[in-house]
Scaffold this motif. Sequence first.
Motif, PDB file in Angstrom:
ATOM      1  N   ARG A 125     -15.074 -10.974  -5.118  1.00  0.00           N
ATOM      2  CA  ARG A 125     -13.830 -11.734  -5.011  1.00  0.00           C
ATOM      3  C   ARG A 125     -12.702 -11.069  -5.795  1.00  0.00           C
ATOM      4  NH1 ARG A 125     -16.535 -17.814  -5.441  1.00  0.00           N
ATOM      5  NH2 ARG A 125     -16.813 -18.080  -3.178  1.00  0.00           N
ATOM      6  N   GLU A 126     -13.026 -10.493  -6.940  1.00  0.00           N
ATOM      7  CA  GLU A 126     -12.000  -9.808  -7.727  1.00  0.00           C
ATOM      8  C   GLU A 126     -11.522  -8.548  -7.006  1.00  0.00           C
ATOM      9  OE1 GLU A 126      -9.241  -8.437 -10.290  1.00  0.00           O
ATOM     10  OE2 GLU A 126     -10.038 -10.472 -10.049  1.00  0.00           O
ATOM     11  N   ARG A 127     -12.437  -7.820  -6.396  1.00  0.00           N
ATOM     12  CA  ARG A 127     -12.018  -6.628  -5.639  1.00  0.00           C
ATOM     13  C   ARG A 127     -11.130  -7.020  -4.458  1.00  0.00           C
ATOM     14  NH1 ARG A 127     -17.288  -4.358  -6.978  1.00  0.00           N
ATOM     15  NH2 ARG A 127     -18.168  -5.439  -5.196  1.00  0.00           N
ATOM     16  N   ILE A 128     -11.500  -8.098  -3.765  1.00  0.00           N
ATOM     17  CA  ILE A 128     -10.679  -8.550  -2.634  1.00  0.00           C
ATOM     18  C   ILE A 128      -9.284  -8.942  -3.121  1.00  0.00           C
ATOM     19  CG2 ILE A 128     -10.406 -10.347  -0.881  1.00  0.00           C
ATOM     20  CD1 ILE A 128     -13.498 -10.390  -0.650  1.00  0.00           C
ATOM     21  N   ARG A 129      -9.235  -9.695  -4.210  1.00  0.00           N
ATOM     22  CA  ARG A 129      -7.936 -10.137  -4.739  1.00  0.00           C
ATOM     23  C   ARG A 129      -7.074  -8.933  -5.119  1.00  0.00           C
ATOM     24  NH1 ARG A 129      -5.043 -10.054  -8.649  1.00  0.00           N
ATOM     25  NH2 ARG A 129      -6.573  -8.854  -9.851  1.00  0.00           N
ATOM     26  N   SER A 130      -7.665  -7.989  -5.852  1.00  0.00           N
ATOM     27  CA  SER A 130      -6.927  -6.816  -6.298  1.00  0.00           C
ATOM     28  C   SER A 130      -6.453  -5.965  -5.123  1.00  0.00           C
ATOM     29  CB  SER A 130      -7.824  -5.986  -7.229  1.00  0.00           C
ATOM     30  OG  SER A 130      -7.230  -4.764  -7.547  1.00  0.00           O
ATOM     31  N   THR A 131      -7.337  -5.764  -4.146  1.00  0.00           N
ATOM     32  CA  THR A 131      -6.977  -4.943  -2.987  1.00  0.00           C
ATOM     33  C   THR A 131      -5.881  -5.599  -2.171  1.00  0.00           C
ATOM     34  OG1 THR A 131      -9.234  -4.057  -2.917  1.00  0.00           O
ATOM     35  CG2 THR A 131      -7.893  -3.781  -0.947  1.00  0.00           C
ATOM     36  N   GLU A 132      -5.984  -6.916  -1.994  1.00  0.00           N
ATOM     37  CA  GLU A 132      -4.947  -7.628  -1.241  1.00  0.00           C
ATOM     38  C   GLU A 132      -3.582  -7.485  -1.911  1.00  0.00           C
ATOM     39  OE1 GLU A 132      -4.258  -9.224   1.528  1.00  0.00           O
ATOM     40  OE2 GLU A 132      -6.209  -8.694   2.355  1.00  0.00           O
ATOM     41  N   ALA A 133      -3.563  -7.532  -3.242  1.00  0.00           N
ATOM     42  CA  ALA A 133      -2.295  -7.363  -3.957  1.00  0.00           C
ATOM     43  C   ALA A 133      -1.717  -5.974  -3.701  1.00  0.00           C
ATOM     44  CB  ALA A 133      -2.512  -7.592  -5.449  1.00  0.00           C
ATOM     45  N   ALA A 193       2.206  -2.439  -0.852  1.00  0.00           N
ATOM     46  CA  ALA A 193       2.486  -1.319   0.046  1.00  0.00           C
ATOM     47  C   ALA A 193       3.301  -1.787   1.256  1.00  0.00           C
ATOM     48  CB  ALA A 193       1.188  -0.660   0.495  1.00  0.00           C
ATOM     49  N   CYS A 194       2.952  -2.959   1.785  1.00  0.00           N
ATOM     50  CA  CYS A 194       3.711  -3.525   2.907  1.00  0.00           C
ATOM     51  C   CYS A 194       5.165  -3.777   2.497  1.00  0.00           C
ATOM     52  CB  CYS A 194       3.075  -4.828   3.385  1.00  0.00           C
ATOM     53  SG  CYS A 194       1.519  -4.618   4.281  1.00  0.00           S
ATOM     54  N   ALA A 195       5.346  -4.299   1.299  1.00  0.00           N
ATOM     55  CA  ALA A 195       6.700  -4.583   0.821  1.00  0.00           C
ATOM     56  C   ALA A 195       7.507  -3.294   0.702  1.00  0.00           C
ATOM     57  CB  ALA A 195       6.636  -5.315  -0.522  1.00  0.00           C
ATOM     58  N   ARG A 196       6.898  -2.247   0.175  1.00  0.00           N
ATOM     59  CA  ARG A 196       7.608  -0.965   0.047  1.00  0.00           C
ATOM     60  C   ARG A 196       8.005  -0.417   1.405  1.00  0.00           C
ATOM     61  NH1 ARG A 196       3.518  -0.136  -3.836  1.00  0.00           N
ATOM     62  NH2 ARG A 196       2.294   1.162  -2.423  1.00  0.00           N
ATOM     63  N   ALA A 197       7.145  -0.637   2.403  1.00  0.00           N
ATOM     64  CA  ALA A 197       7.385  -0.069   3.732  1.00  0.00           C
ATOM     65  C   ALA A 197       8.155  -1.006   4.655  1.00  0.00           C
ATOM     66  CB  ALA A 197       6.037   0.297   4.370  1.00  0.00           C
ATOM     67  N   GLY A 198       8.458  -2.203   4.178  1.00  0.00           N
ATOM     68  CA  GLY A 198       9.150  -3.172   5.030  1.00  0.00           C
ATOM     69  C   GLY A 198       8.302  -3.653   6.189  1.00  0.00           C
ATOM     70  N   ARG A 199       6.992  -3.775   5.958  1.00  0.00           N
ATOM     71  CA  ARG A 199       6.075  -4.206   7.011  1.00  0.00           C
ATOM     72  C   ARG A 199       5.514  -5.584   6.684  1.00  0.00           C
ATOM     73  NH1 ARG A 199       1.610   0.045   8.336  1.00  0.00           N
ATOM     74  NH2 ARG A 199       1.563  -1.221  10.234  1.00  0.00           N
ATOM     75  N   ALA A 200       5.092  -6.287   7.719  1.00  0.00           N
ATOM     76  CA  ALA A 200       4.439  -7.580   7.542  1.00  0.00           C
ATOM     77  C   ALA A 200       2.955  -7.359   7.267  1.00  0.00           C
ATOM     78  CB  ALA A 200       4.607  -8.446   8.781  1.00  0.00           C
ATOM     79  N   ARG A 201       2.383  -8.194   6.411  1.00  0.00           N
ATOM     80  CA  ARG A 201       0.965  -8.051   6.067  1.00  0.00           C
ATOM     81  C   ARG A 201       0.080  -8.142   7.300  1.00  0.00           C
ATOM     82  NH1 ARG A 201      -3.386  -7.286   6.092  1.00  0.00           N
ATOM     83  NH2 ARG A 201      -5.091  -7.757   4.652  1.00  0.00           N
ATOM     84  N   ASN A 202       0.478  -8.958   8.268  1.00  0.00           N
ATOM     85  CA  ASN A 202      -0.407  -9.142   9.435  1.00  0.00           C
ATOM     86  C   ASN A 202      -0.390  -7.954  10.394  1.00  0.00           C
ATOM     87  OD1 ASN A 202       2.029  -9.449  10.768  1.00  0.00           O
ATOM     88  ND2 ASN A 202       1.737 -11.604  11.267  1.00  0.00           N
ATOM     89  N   GLU A 203       0.352  -6.912  10.072  1.00  0.00           N
ATOM     90  CA  GLU A 203       0.326  -5.691  10.887  1.00  0.00           C
ATOM     91  C   GLU A 203      -0.874  -4.810  10.550  1.00  0.00           C
ATOM     92  OE1 GLU A 203       3.998  -3.457  10.785  1.00  0.00           O
ATOM     93  OE2 GLU A 203       5.172  -5.294  10.589  1.00  0.00           O
ATOM     94  N   ILE A 204      -1.549  -5.108   9.441  1.00  0.00           N
ATOM     95  CA  ILE A 204      -2.625  -4.233   8.971  1.00  0.00           C
ATOM     96  C   ILE A 204      -3.958  -4.960   9.002  1.00  0.00           C
ATOM     97  CG2 ILE A 204      -3.555  -2.937   6.996  1.00  0.00           C
ATOM     98  CD1 ILE A 204       0.121  -3.438   7.089  1.00  0.00           C
ATOM     99  N   GLY A 205      -4.904  -4.406   9.729  1.00  0.00           N
ATOM    100  CA  GLY A 205      -6.265  -4.917   9.719  1.00  0.00           C
ATOM    101  C   GLY A 205      -7.097  -4.171   8.690  1.00  0.00           C
ATOM    102  N   GLY A 209       2.380   3.803   8.407  1.00  0.00           N
ATOM    103  CA  GLY A 209       2.202   3.137   9.691  1.00  0.00           C
ATOM    104  C   GLY A 209       0.800   2.734  10.083  1.00  0.00           C
ATOM    105  N   ALA A 210      -0.178   2.856   9.173  1.00  0.00           N
ATOM    106  CA  ALA A 210      -1.550   2.452   9.515  1.00  0.00           C
ATOM    107  C   ALA A 210      -1.584   1.019  10.036  1.00  0.00           C
ATOM    108  CB  ALA A 210      -2.449   2.570   8.289  1.00  0.00           C
ATOM    109  N   THR A 211      -2.406   0.789  11.059  1.00  0.00           N
ATOM    110  CA  THR A 211      -2.651  -0.579  11.517  1.00  0.00           C
ATOM    111  C   THR A 211      -4.070  -1.025  11.185  1.00  0.00           C
ATOM    112  OG1 THR A 211      -3.355   0.106  13.750  1.00  0.00           O
ATOM    113  CG2 THR A 211      -0.994  -0.307  13.408  1.00  0.00           C
ATOM    114  N   TRP A 212      -4.952  -0.072  10.886  1.00  0.00           N
ATOM    115  CA  TRP A 212      -6.303  -0.366  10.397  1.00  0.00           C
ATOM    116  C   TRP A 212      -6.582   0.553   9.217  1.00  0.00           C
ATOM    117  CZ3 TRP A 212      -9.159  -4.407  11.913  1.00  0.00           C
ATOM    118  CH2 TRP A 212      -8.905  -4.982  13.164  1.00  0.00           C
TER     119      TRP A 212
END
Length: 242
Positions: A19-27, A32-44, A228-231
């Motif tokens: 759970r800690e790894r998931i939390r940290s990775t999600e952050a 990264a999405c914020a820096r790139a101006g992308r929405a979180r739901n664009e990345i699987g 631009g990664a989507t996955w």
Amino acid sequence: MNGQEHHLEPSENRLAQLRERIRSTEARIAAACARAGRARNEIGVIAVTKYVSVETAALAVAEGLTHAGENRVQDALPKLQHIGDKAVWHFIGHLQSNKVKDVVGRFAYIHSLDRLSLAKEINRIALNRGLRVRCFLQVNVSGEETKHGLRPEQLIPFAAELANLPGIEPIGLMTMAPYEAEPEATRPVFRGLRELRDELNARAVLPDPVRELSMGMSNDFEIAIEEGATWIRLGSVLVGRE
């Protein structure tokens, strides 16, 4: 607790760490999405479970990591049998033609289509089973001799051949960057794959545009997202190695 120190059971401890790894990775993904101006739901996110036990893989899926990636059929089978369709399975390793029969129908995605002989075998088995297999075309953008994949100049003619194989649905491109001590050094590789996808779509050699980019691993996924990664395919940083 009667003066006795409480110790977490191994599975509880493993779950807490996960759970800690998931939390940290999600952050990190969100940043990264914020820096790139992308929405979180664009990345699987594909949880690469090849180095973890069946128990850890099952915990990861139960925690919401419902896309799982495996490199080898024989190592994946116990997890496939235990977890089944609770996860969407991605085959992310080099695929030998004689293993295609074991992959088609079990894995929803193949990330490593890189030669015509393999494409023809996937197509043959898919059609025999009434399936259409979603595939990423693997490109060796970095040119490393140790990596599989098409050379960039082979991509367009190879894709044109796939237009004649109805059992295959090309949905995107995949690459692996060299491991770099400084992840920023991987940026040209990821940018190169995005540019190849855009060129492929501009040339319209396939019936439908390909939209997906499978790129970025534990060491470099933030750079991949910015390019631009989507996955992204995450093993040790997300699910650990036990």
